[in-house]
Design a protein around this motif. Structure first.
Motif, PDB file in Angstrom:
ATOM      1  N   ASN A  61       0.811  -1.214   0.000  1.00 49.82           N
ATOM      2  CA  ASN A  61       0.000   0.000   0.000  1.00 49.82           C
ATOM      3  C   ASN A  61       0.850   1.272   0.000  1.00 49.82           C
ATOM      4  OD1 ASN A  61       1.022   0.010   2.593  1.00 49.82           O
ATOM      5  ND2 ASN A  61      -0.955  -0.152   3.617  1.00 49.82           N
ATOM      6  N   GLY A  62       2.189   1.126   0.042  1.00 49.44           N
ATOM      7  CA  GLY A  62       3.097   2.280   0.022  1.00 49.44           C
ATOM      8  C   GLY A  62       3.447   2.827   1.391  1.00 49.44           C
ATOM      9  N   GLU A  63       2.772   2.359   2.422  1.00 49.91           N
ATOM     10  CA  GLU A  63       3.074   2.821   3.781  1.00 49.91           C
ATOM     11  C   GLU A  63       4.299   2.097   4.324  1.00 49.91           C
ATOM     12  OE1 GLU A  63      -0.087   3.370   6.650  1.00 49.91           O
ATOM     13  OE2 GLU A  63      -1.574   3.191   5.034  1.00 49.91           O
ATOM     14  N   THR A  64       4.973   2.750   5.289  1.00 52.82           N
ATOM     15  CA  THR A  64       6.195   2.198   5.857  1.00 52.82           C
ATOM     16  C   THR A  64       6.072   2.070   7.369  1.00 52.82           C
ATOM     17  OG1 THR A  64       7.506   3.207   4.104  1.00 52.82           O
ATOM     18  CG2 THR A  64       8.700   2.564   6.046  1.00 52.82           C
ATOM     19  N   ALA A  65       6.725   1.040   7.902  1.00 50.83           N
ATOM     20  CA  ALA A  65       6.824   0.847   9.351  1.00 50.83           C
ATOM     21  C   ALA A  65       8.290   0.686   9.701  1.00 50.83           C
ATOM     22  CB  ALA A  65       6.041  -0.388   9.782  1.00 50.83           C
ATOM     23  N   LYS A  66       8.761   1.486  10.647  1.00 53.05           N
ATOM     24  CA  LYS A  66      10.151   1.402  11.118  1.00 53.05           C
ATOM     25  C   LYS A  66      10.107   0.748  12.498  1.00 53.05           C
ATOM     26  CE  LYS A  66      14.159   4.356  11.692  1.00 53.05           C
ATOM     27  NZ  LYS A  66      14.755   4.898  10.505  1.00 53.05           N
ATOM     28  N   PHE A  67      10.729  -0.446  12.620  1.00 50.78           N
ATOM     29  CA  PHE A  67      10.683  -1.173  13.879  1.00 50.78           C
ATOM     30  C   PHE A  67      11.876  -2.115  13.982  1.00 50.78           C
ATOM     31  CE2 PHE A  67       8.448  -3.704  10.788  1.00 50.78           C
ATOM     32  CZ  PHE A  67       8.679  -5.030  11.114  1.00 50.78           C
ATOM     33  N   THR A  68      11.975  -2.785  15.104  1.00 48.97           N
ATOM     34  CA  THR A  68      13.018  -3.791  15.299  1.00 48.97           C
ATOM     35  C   THR A  68      12.351  -5.120  15.588  1.00 48.97           C
ATOM     36  OG1 THR A  68      13.230  -3.532  17.694  1.00 48.97           O
ATOM     37  CG2 THR A  68      14.576  -2.078  16.312  1.00 48.97           C
ATOM     38  N   TYR A  69      13.078  -6.187  15.296  1.00 49.18           N
ATOM     39  CA  TYR A  69      12.611  -7.520  15.685  1.00 49.18           C
ATOM     40  C   TYR A  69      13.802  -8.382  16.021  1.00 49.18           C
ATOM     41  CZ  TYR A  69      13.628  -8.945  10.815  1.00 49.18           C
ATOM     42  OH  TYR A  69      14.230  -9.202   9.611  1.00 49.18           O
ATOM     43  N   SER A  70      13.557  -9.376  16.862  1.00 56.35           N
ATOM     44  CA  SER A  70      14.617 -10.316  17.208  1.00 56.35           C
ATOM     45  C   SER A  70      14.461 -11.563  16.347  1.00 56.35           C
ATOM     46  CB  SER A  70      14.590 -10.661  18.696  1.00 56.35           C
ATOM     47  OG  SER A  70      13.332 -11.185  19.051  1.00 56.35           O
ATOM     48  N   PHE A  71      15.590 -12.196  16.061  1.00 50.21           N
ATOM     49  CA  PHE A  71      15.603 -13.383  15.211  1.00 50.21           C
ATOM     50  C   PHE A  71      16.588 -14.391  15.781  1.00 50.21           C
ATOM     51  CE2 PHE A  71      17.565 -15.683  11.587  1.00 50.21           C
ATOM     52  CZ  PHE A  71      16.444 -16.373  11.156  1.00 50.21           C
ATOM     53  N   TRP A  72      16.137 -15.644  15.868  1.00 53.03           N
ATOM     54  CA  TRP A  72      16.997 -16.731  16.300  1.00 53.03           C
ATOM     55  C   TRP A  72      17.309 -17.609  15.099  1.00 53.03           C
ATOM     56  CZ3 TRP A  72      13.930 -14.360  19.746  1.00 53.03           C
ATOM     57  CH2 TRP A  72      14.483 -14.095  21.000  1.00 53.03           C
ATOM     58  N   LYS A  73      18.561 -17.606  14.690  1.00 53.01           N
ATOM     59  CA  LYS A  73      19.000 -18.393  13.537  1.00 53.01           C
ATOM     60  C   LYS A  73      18.774 -19.882  13.766  1.00 53.01           C
ATOM     61  CE  LYS A  73      23.394 -19.700  12.279  1.00 53.01           C
ATOM     62  NZ  LYS A  73      24.798 -19.511  12.104  1.00 53.01           N
ATOM     63  N   GLU A  74      19.133 -20.376  14.945  1.00 55.33           N
ATOM     64  CA  GLU A  74      19.043 -21.799  15.231  1.00 55.33           C
ATOM     65  C   GLU A  74      17.606 -22.303  15.190  1.00 55.33           C
ATOM     66  OE1 GLU A  74      20.741 -19.598  17.146  1.00 55.33           O
ATOM     67  OE2 GLU A  74      22.727 -20.161  16.412  1.00 55.33           O
ATOM     68  N   SER A 134      -0.143  -0.849  11.821  1.00 55.12           N
ATOM     69  CA  SER A 134      -0.923  -2.063  11.551  1.00 55.12           C
ATOM     70  C   SER A 134      -1.354  -2.176  10.090  1.00 55.12           C
ATOM     71  CB  SER A 134      -2.142  -2.134  12.472  1.00 55.12           C
ATOM     72  OG  SER A 134      -2.962  -1.001  12.294  1.00 55.12           O
ATOM     73  N   ASN A 135      -1.221  -1.097   9.317  1.00 54.46           N
ATOM     74  CA  ASN A 135      -1.507  -1.168   7.879  1.00 54.46           C
ATOM     75  C   ASN A 135      -0.381  -1.869   7.124  1.00 54.46           C
ATOM     76  OD1 ASN A 135      -3.963   0.222   8.107  1.00 54.46           O
ATOM     77  ND2 ASN A 135      -2.924   2.196   7.980  1.00 54.46           N
ATOM     78  N   VAL A 136       0.810  -1.892   7.709  1.00 59.82           N
ATOM     79  CA  VAL A 136       1.967  -2.558   7.099  1.00 59.82           C
ATOM     80  C   VAL A 136       2.203  -3.905   7.773  1.00 59.82           C
ATOM     81  CG1 VAL A 136       4.463  -2.415   6.671  1.00 59.82           C
ATOM     82  CG2 VAL A 136       3.038  -0.362   6.489  1.00 59.82           C
ATOM     83  N   GLN A 137       2.123  -3.928   9.082  1.00 55.61           N
ATOM     84  CA  GLN A 137       2.412  -5.131   9.863  1.00 55.61           C
ATOM     85  C   GLN A 137       1.130  -5.939  10.076  1.00 55.61           C
ATOM     86  OE1 GLN A 137       4.362  -2.434  12.757  1.00 55.61           O
ATOM     87  NE2 GLN A 137       5.820  -4.128  12.973  1.00 55.61           N
ATOM     88  N   LYS A 138       0.605  -6.461   8.967  1.00 57.00           N
ATOM     89  CA  LYS A 138      -0.613  -7.267   9.009  1.00 57.00           C
ATOM     90  C   LYS A 138      -0.225  -8.740   9.096  1.00 57.00           C
ATOM     91  CE  LYS A 138      -1.989  -5.493   5.164  1.00 57.00           C
ATOM     92  NZ  LYS A 138      -2.679  -5.149   3.949  1.00 57.00           N
ATOM     93  N   GLU A 139      -0.828  -9.429  10.046  1.00 56.08           N
ATOM     94  CA  GLU A 139      -0.542 -10.847  10.210  1.00 56.08           C
ATOM     95  C   GLU A 139      -0.905 -11.602   8.937  1.00 56.08           C
ATOM     96  OE1 GLU A 139      -2.020 -13.838  13.400  1.00 56.08           O
ATOM     97  OE2 GLU A 139      -1.347 -12.009  14.425  1.00 56.08           O
ATOM     98  N   GLY A 140      -0.034 -12.502   8.529  1.00 55.07           N
ATOM     99  CA  GLY A 140      -0.291 -13.292   7.336  1.00 55.07           C
ATOM    100  C   GLY A 140       1.008 -13.671   6.652  1.00 55.07           C
ATOM    101  N   ILE A 141       0.894 -14.014   5.372  1.00 60.93           N
ATOM    102  CA  ILE A 141       2.055 -14.472   4.608  1.00 60.93           C
ATOM    103  C   ILE A 141       2.182 -13.641   3.340  1.00 60.93           C
ATOM    104  CG2 ILE A 141       3.022 -16.405   3.295  1.00 60.93           C
ATOM    105  CD1 ILE A 141       1.689 -18.273   5.316  1.00 60.93           C
TER     106      ILE A 141
END
Length: 106
Positions: free
Chosen positions: A57-70, A82-89
């Motif tokens: 939709n052209g909107e942007t969200a600036k955030f951080t997230y943690s990631f576990w490689k293992e 919430s317009n960008v960070q919509k749950e789904g695939i």
């Protein structure tokens, strides 16, 4: 630059790539991910990604997230748009700019 440092940088970019794949399986309609920087917590083994995510939709969200490689999973993240960070695939290809400035698609 010595070989060990080059290998570490390559590994970090691969970890960023893996995290974007998991991010695509967390949020729908992602168009682009710009990874500003990545930090590594040696005590927990997690990585902290600082990103700008643009939705279809052209909107942007600036955030951080943690990631576990293992575990190949995302831990905590905050919802800032919430317009960008919509749950789904996101099934389509996503443009990625990695922390080293190089671009690719995932």
């Amino acid at each position: 630059m010595d070989e060990r440092k080059k290998d570490q940088e390559k590994e970090l970019i691969e970890i960023e790539r893996q995290s974007v794949i998991v991010l695509k399986n967390t949020f729908s309609d992602i168009k682009e991910v710009n990874i500003e920087k990545t930090g590594h917590n040696k005590a927990t083994g997690s990585y902290r990604m600082f990103v700008d995510v643009t939705g279809n939709n052209g909107e942007t969200a600036k955030f951080t997230y943690s990631f576990w490689k293992e575990r190949d999973e995302i831990g905590s993240y905050g919802i800032v748009n919430s317009n960008v960070q919509k749950e789904g695939i996101t099934a389509s290809k996503v443009k990625v700019t990695y922390s080293d400035g190089k671009e690719g698609e995932v």
